[in-house]
Design a protein around this motif. Structure first.
Motif, PDB file in Angstrom:
ATOM      1  N   GLU A 109       0.818  -1.219   0.000  1.00 50.63           N
ATOM      2  CA  GLU A 109       0.000   0.000   0.000  1.00 50.63           C
ATOM      3  C   GLU A 109       0.849   1.266   0.000  1.00 50.63           C
ATOM      4  N   ASN A 110       2.106   1.145   0.435  1.00 48.71           N
ATOM      5  CA  ASN A 110       3.002   2.300   0.440  1.00 48.71           C
ATOM      6  C   ASN A 110       3.905   2.333  -0.795  1.00 48.71           C
ATOM      7  N   GLY A 111       3.614   1.466  -1.759  1.00 47.49           N
ATOM      8  CA  GLY A 111       4.368   1.476  -3.006  1.00 47.49           C
ATOM      9  C   GLY A 111       5.745   0.849  -2.921  1.00 47.49           C
ATOM     10  N   ARG A 112       6.044   0.166  -1.826  1.00 48.34           N
ATOM     11  CA  ARG A 112       7.351  -0.492  -1.676  1.00 48.34           C
ATOM     12  C   ARG A 112       7.222  -1.934  -2.175  1.00 48.34           C
ATOM     13  N   PHE A 113       7.112  -2.029  -3.494  1.00 45.81           N
ATOM     14  CA  PHE A 113       6.780  -3.312  -4.114  1.00 45.81           C
ATOM     15  C   PHE A 113       7.871  -4.368  -3.920  1.00 45.81           C
ATOM     16  N   GLU A 114       9.114  -3.963  -4.020  1.00 45.98           N
ATOM     17  CA  GLU A 114      10.211  -4.926  -3.887  1.00 45.98           C
ATOM     18  C   GLU A 114      10.206  -5.560  -2.504  1.00 45.98           C
ATOM     19  N   ASN A 115      10.016  -4.726  -1.472  1.00 45.72           N
ATOM     20  CA  ASN A 115       9.958  -5.259  -0.104  1.00 45.72           C
ATOM     21  C   ASN A 115       8.748  -6.169   0.082  1.00 45.72           C
ATOM     22  N   ALA A 116       7.617  -5.758  -0.501  1.00 38.18           N
ATOM     23  CA  ALA A 116       6.390  -6.549  -0.365  1.00 38.18           C
ATOM     24  C   ALA A 116       6.540  -7.911  -1.027  1.00 38.18           C
ATOM     25  N   VAL A 117       7.115  -7.930  -2.228  1.00 38.15           N
ATOM     26  CA  VAL A 117       7.308  -9.196  -2.942  1.00 38.15           C
ATOM     27  C   VAL A 117       8.273 -10.103  -2.190  1.00 38.15           C
ATOM     28  N   GLU A 118       9.322  -9.503  -1.632  1.00 34.93           N
ATOM     29  CA  GLU A 118      10.298 -10.297  -0.883  1.00 34.93           C
ATOM     30  C   GLU A 118       9.657 -10.975   0.323  1.00 34.93           C
ATOM     31  N   LEU A 119       8.838 -10.205   1.069  1.00 33.06           N
ATOM     32  CA  LEU A 119       8.178 -10.782   2.248  1.00 33.06           C
ATOM     33  C   LEU A 119       7.121 -11.807   1.851  1.00 33.06           C
ATOM     34  N   ALA A 120       6.382 -11.505   0.784  1.00 32.38           N
ATOM     35  CA  ALA A 120       5.360 -12.459   0.327  1.00 32.38           C
ATOM     36  C   ALA A 120       6.019 -13.763  -0.096  1.00 32.38           C
ATOM     37  N   GLY A 121       7.172 -13.647  -0.766  1.00 29.74           N
ATOM     38  CA  GLY A 121       7.901 -14.845  -1.186  1.00 29.74           C
ATOM     39  C   GLY A 121       8.410 -15.640  -0.006  1.00 29.74           C
ATOM     40  N   SER A 122       8.870 -14.920   1.028  1.00 27.12           N
ATOM     41  CA  SER A 122       9.359 -15.594   2.232  1.00 27.12           C
ATOM     42  C   SER A 122       8.240 -16.368   2.920  1.00 27.12           C
ATOM     43  N   ALA A 123       7.074 -15.697   3.073  1.00 29.22           N
ATOM     44  CA  ALA A 123       5.926 -16.363   3.700  1.00 29.22           C
ATOM     45  C   ALA A 123       5.451 -17.540   2.858  1.00 29.22           C
TER      46      ALA A 123
END
Length: 399
Positions: free
Chosen positions: A273-287
């Motif tokens: 939601e804050n536009g930090r897509f790289e961080n979001a994808v990394e965490l989603a991939g980890s989960a």
């Protein structure tokens, strides 16, 4: 008046005044007239010399390329006034001619300086790869006006060229900054694994606009590319989060606890939601990886358990024909990553195992558990030879 007219000489006016004092009135009048004639000739000579000097100045200015039309017109009028003996008007017109020439010379100098400044700024901009056809056209127009002698217009157009070049520089900087942001966003979108093929036409259009030096259009294309890369990145990241949540839901339905997976996905959603897509994808991939590994392990355990029960049923003389068919589908589902289906089919396969012989229920359960334990021990490399022998003896004794 006397018959003799004294020669014209300086001081006639003073002599006339002296003659008045001595009551020589005719002589005084004659001397006064001579003084007036002398003054008139002197004035005429002064005006003539002044007009001639101005004419020479005008000729020189004309050779230097100065527009002398107005000055020449006034000087011609001054000459006509002098010939008509209107010396006052002639001198006034001559002075106006000089003033007009000075004014035109100053205007010419200012216009020429403004054009040189515009040309220097244009060359400096060009060295920075900033191009403006509009500014170039205005400089050419200013030079044409200078050549025609319209210095006011030349100065005005030269200033306009500077304003146009300044505007172009601002557009250039804005366009390049927007292009930089857009290209960085495009690189990031590709980096997170999103399909960027739909953005190629916008990227190509941006490059084309910059190559054509159409900075306003380039800025618009860059802003459009930024918007589209954000949309593609958001959609891709959102899909990754949904996929991770789906796997976590599967784990929940299978009663598998995956520590911190929910917390990680909540943080990933905040990044999204804050536009930090790289961080979001990394965490989603980890989960996703952590949850998928747990579910896959659970599915493999279900497969192994069913396999062990089928093997044990064979030893007890059971019928596993139906179980084998279902178990084959369970193994296929495992290979394609359909872990929840794998667990369900493994369970269904176990339910179809038929033991024909009437055996003691407790023995069937215990021997089955023993067989399962031995299989698991083998899987982890634990020695089970003695246990296998004991189970075989038990089976043989039961028979």
């Amino acid at each position: 008046r006397g018959a003799h007219t004294p020669p014209i000489r300086p001081g006639n006016l003073e002599d006339a005044m002296e003659s008045i004092k001595s009551s020589e009135y005719d002589k005084a009048i004659t001397l006064a007239q001579q003084a007036m004639e002398e003054a008139t000739r002197s004035e005429h000579k002064y005006v003539a010399e002044t007009i001639n000097n101005f004419r020479l100045t005008i000729e020189k200015a004309k050779m230097d390329g100065t527009n002398v039309t107005a000055a020449e017109r006034l000087l011609n009028q001054a000459r006509e006034a002098m010939e008509a003996a209107n010396l006052k008007k002639a001198l006034e017109l001559a002075m106006r001619s000089e003033g007009e020439l000075e004014k035109m010379g100053l205007q010419q100098e200012m216009a020429a300086k403004a054009i040189r400044t515009a040309e220097d700024k244009f060359a400096d901009a060009k060295s920075q790869n900033i191009h403006s056809s509009a500014a170039a056209a205005l400089i050419e127009s200013a030079m044409a006006e200078l050549k025609k002698g319209d210095y006011v217009r030349a100065l005005e157009v030269a200033i306009q060229s500077g304003d146009e070049l300044h505007r172009t520089k601002e557009l250039f900087q804005e366009a390049n900054e927007s292009a930089r942001v857009a290209r960085e966003a495009l690189v990031l979108t590709a980096k997170i694994g999103a399909d960027v093929s739909s953005l190629k036409h916008l990227s190509d259009a941006l490059d084309s606009a910059l190559s054509s030096n159409d900075y306003q259009d380039a800025d618009e294309k860059a802003v459009a590319l930024q918007s589209e890369t954000k949309r593609v990145s958001y959609t891709h990241t959102s899909n990754r989060l949904v996929a991770a949540h789906n796997v976590l839901n599967v784990a929940g339905r299978l009663s598998i606890n995956v520590p911190d997976a929910g917390t990680i996905l909540a943080q990933a959603r905040s990044f999204l939601e804050n536009g930090r897509f790289e961080n979001a994808v990394e965490l989603a991939g980890s989960a996703m990886d952590k949850t998928k590994a747990a579910v896959e392990t659970h599915a493999k355990a279900a497969r192994d358990e069913t396999s062990a029960e089928m093997s044990h049923a064979i030893k007890l003389g059971g019928d596993i024909s139906n179980a084998e068919k279902i178990f084959a589908r369970a193994k296929q589902a495992l290979e394609t990553g359909e872990f929840e289906i794998t667990v369900k089919l493994a369970k269904d396969a176990r339910a179809t195992i038929i033991i024909h012989k009437k055996l003691d229920t407790e023995f069937v359960v215990l021997s089955g558990e023993a067989n399962k334990t031995i299989s698991m021990a083998k899987k982890y490399g634990i020695p089970v030879k003695e246990s296998e022998q004991l189970l075989s003896l038990a089976m043989a004794a039961k028979d």
